[in-house]
Scaffold this motif. Structure first.
Motif, mmCIF file in Angstrom:
data_model
loop_
_atom_site.group_PDB
_atom_site.id
_atom_site.type_symbol
_atom_site.label_atom_id
_atom_site.label_comp_id
_atom_site.label_asym_id
_atom_site.label_seq_id
_atom_site.Cartn_x
_atom_site.Cartn_y
_atom_site.Cartn_z
ATOM 1 N N SER A 1 0.842 -1.197 0.000
ATOM 2 C CA SER A 1 0.000 0.000 0.000
ATOM 3 C C SER A 1 0.881 1.252 0.000
ATOM 4 C CB SER A 1 -0.913 0.016 1.230
ATOM 5 O OG SER A 1 -0.165 0.333 2.396
ATOM 6 N N LEU A 2 0.216 2.414 -0.038
ATOM 7 C CA LEU A 2 0.923 3.702 -0.029
ATOM 8 C C LEU A 2 0.847 4.371 1.344
ATOM 9 C CD1 LEU A 2 -0.322 5.106 -3.465
ATOM 10 C CD2 LEU A 2 1.950 4.201 -2.954
ATOM 11 N N GLU A 3 0.484 3.637 2.368
ATOM 12 C CA GLU A 3 0.310 4.230 3.692
ATOM 13 C C GLU A 3 1.594 4.841 4.247
ATOM 14 O OE1 GLU A 3 -3.410 1.617 5.501
ATOM 15 O OE2 GLU A 3 -1.455 1.582 6.494
ATOM 16 N N ARG B 1 3.357 0.535 10.025
ATOM 17 C CA ARG B 1 3.239 1.962 10.358
ATOM 18 C C ARG B 1 4.270 2.342 11.420
ATOM 19 N NH1 ARG B 1 -3.094 3.918 10.483
ATOM 20 N NH2 ARG B 1 -3.677 3.142 8.425
ATOM 21 N N ARG B 2 4.207 3.610 11.812
ATOM 22 C CA ARG B 2 5.049 4.081 12.916
ATOM 23 C C ARG B 2 4.334 3.825 14.240
ATOM 24 N NH1 ARG B 2 9.422 6.680 11.048
ATOM 25 N NH2 ARG B 2 9.292 7.472 8.906
ATOM 26 N N ILE C 1 -4.394 9.501 6.032
ATOM 27 C CA ILE C 1 -4.811 8.232 6.628
ATOM 28 C C ILE C 1 -4.880 8.374 8.147
ATOM 29 C CG2 ILE C 1 -4.221 5.801 6.938
ATOM 30 C CD1 ILE C 1 -2.897 5.873 4.228
ATOM 31 N N GLU C 2 -5.998 7.986 8.709
ATOM 32 C CA GLU C 2 -6.200 8.133 10.152
ATOM 33 C C GLU C 2 -5.384 7.119 10.941
ATOM 34 O OE1 GLU C 2 -10.302 7.887 11.066
ATOM 35 O OE2 GLU C 2 -10.857 9.714 9.966
ATOM 36 N N ASP C 3 -5.090 7.467 12.184
ATOM 37 C CA ASP C 3 -4.372 6.568 13.084
ATOM 38 C C ASP C 3 -5.225 5.345 13.403
ATOM 39 O OD1 ASP C 3 -2.408 8.469 13.134
ATOM 40 O OD2 ASP C 3 -2.806 9.151 15.187
ATOM 41 N N LYS C 4 -4.555 4.261 13.718
ATOM 42 C CA LYS C 4 -5.228 3.074 14.243
ATOM 43 C C LYS C 4 -4.770 2.891 15.684
ATOM 44 C CE LYS C 4 -5.758 0.484 9.893
ATOM 45 N NZ LYS C 4 -7.227 0.298 9.955
ATOM 46 N N LYS C 5 -5.698 2.596 16.577
ATOM 47 C CA LYS C 5 -5.372 2.450 17.989
ATOM 48 C C LYS C 5 -5.798 1.072 18.493
ATOM 49 C CE LYS C 5 -5.887 7.406 18.893
ATOM 50 N NZ LYS C 5 -6.552 8.442 19.727
ATOM 51 N N TYR C 6 -4.898 0.459 19.268
ATOM 52 C CA TYR C 6 -5.168 -0.869 19.827
ATOM 53 C C TYR C 6 -4.622 -0.929 21.251
ATOM 54 C CZ TYR C 6 -5.765 -2.095 14.900
ATOM 55 O OH TYR C 6 -6.170 -2.130 13.590
ATOM 56 N N LYS D 1 -1.441 1.974 28.122
ATOM 57 C CA LYS D 1 -1.739 0.614 27.665
ATOM 58 C C LYS D 1 -2.199 0.586 26.209
ATOM 59 C CE LYS D 1 -3.045 -1.208 32.200
ATOM 60 N NZ LYS D 1 -4.098 -1.906 32.971
ATOM 61 N N GLU D 2 -2.102 1.723 25.548
ATOM 62 C CA GLU D 2 -2.606 1.836 24.186
ATOM 63 C C GLU D 2 -1.461 1.995 23.194
ATOM 64 O OE1 GLU D 2 -6.487 4.019 22.663
ATOM 65 O OE2 GLU D 2 -4.817 5.433 22.889
ATOM 66 N N VAL D 3 -1.652 1.423 22.012
ATOM 67 C CA VAL D 3 -0.688 1.538 20.935
ATOM 68 C C VAL D 3 -1.330 2.313 19.792
ATOM 69 C CG1 VAL D 3 0.536 0.262 19.127
ATOM 70 C CG2 VAL D 3 0.615 -0.551 21.478
ATOM 71 N N VAL D 4 -0.627 3.334 19.322
ATOM 72 C CA VAL D 4 -1.098 4.117 18.182
ATOM 73 C C VAL D 4 -0.209 3.790 16.988
ATOM 74 C CG1 VAL D 4 -1.519 6.418 17.249
ATOM 75 C CG2 VAL D 4 -1.896 5.971 19.688
ATOM 76 N N LEU D 5 -0.829 3.408 15.885
ATOM 77 C CA LEU D 5 -0.109 3.098 14.655
ATOM 78 C C LEU D 5 -0.422 4.201 13.651
ATOM 79 C CD1 LEU D 5 -0.801 -0.737 14.494
ATOM 80 C CD2 LEU D 5 1.232 0.423 15.371
#
Length: 251
Positions: free
Chosen positions: A138-140, A184-185, A202-207, A191-195
């Motif tokens: 992808s181009l992310e 991603r970065r 492109i919006e962040d992804k959080k887990y 306790k959260e991970v931001v990608l």
């Protein structure tokens, strides 16, 4: 079932050869050789003939009886010399995730047999660490004309879950989480991970940390095209922007 698998395993033991070294001499995949030795698969007749002829062992003996160490010591030994050369030149085999096998990897990532059958990259890197290759799809991770494009290949070093919190913010990682592989970065907040993607739209992804199945810190990149090395200003601006974002998030 024949004795072929047991016999080639015994030959390797007598000759002091690894599965990889033996497989390369006879143009086999290491996983294929392992399947022969474990009795999960039977070889083609041309493979049997090639190995039997190389050691001057009759095909009947290879297939119908378990060879003894004394018998093997009387057979040709020139493979040892050849294999030693191969062994000295042997690179680390890095299983590689591609666009074609990605869905299967997400499902079977923790199955050793599946991982051993993935296509591999042969690289002169640390053999004591675990790596995984990944073909960008992808181009992310692009920013204008910079960054990672489809068909580029990244190689990540495995990071145990207990070490993830200690990683520096902003490093590029490959993360297996839920039903997705994400390049991603990484940014960590409690306790959260931001990608975060390098692409601005492109919006962040959080887990949550507990949801991460695997994480690989990207150590090497192989570009499909020759990158520009003379324009460093944009890279410096990106670095400053990322540092400003980290500072803003910490306030």
């Amino acid at each position: 079932m024949s004795f072929f698998g047991k016999n080639i395993k015994k030959i390797r033991g007598v000759k002091g050869l690894s599965q990889q070294a033996f497989a390369e001499v006879f143009d086999l995949k290491r996983a294929t050789l392992g399947a022969y030795e474990e009795g999960r698969s039977e070889p083609k007749i041309d493979t049997i003939i090639k190995i039997a002829n190389h050691f001057s062992i009759s095909i009947g003996s290879m297939l119908t009886s378990e060879l003894t160490v004394n018998e093997l010591l009387r057979f040709k030994g020139d493979l040892t010399v050849a294999a030693e050369v191969v062994k000295k030149e042997e690179f680390t085999s890095v299983p590689c995730i591609t666009e074609k096998n990605m869905k299967e990897y997400i499902q079977f990532y923790d199955k050793k047999n599946f991982v051993s059958d993935l296509p591999v990259l042969q690289l002169p890197i640390n053999k004591d660490k675990v790596f995984r290759g990944y073909t960008v799809s992808s181009l992310e991770m692009t920013n204008h004309d910079k960054g990672l494009y489809p068909k580029d290949v990244v190689v990540g070093e495995f990071v145990p879950k207990e070490v993830i919190k200690k990683l520096n913010n902003g490093i590029v990682v490959l993360v297996l989480v839920e039903d997705a592989l994400i390049l991603r970065r990484l940014y960590i907040a409690k306790k959260e991970v931001v990608l975060r993607a390098d692409h601005k739209n492109i919006e962040d992804k959080k887990y949550e940390l507990k949801d991460i199945k695997e994480l690989w810190r990207i150590r090497y990149v192989f570009f499909k095209r020759l990158p520009e090395f003379n324009d460093l200003l944009e890279e410096k601006m990106l670095f400053l922007e990322q540092e400003f974002t980290k500072l803003k998030n910490s306030l």
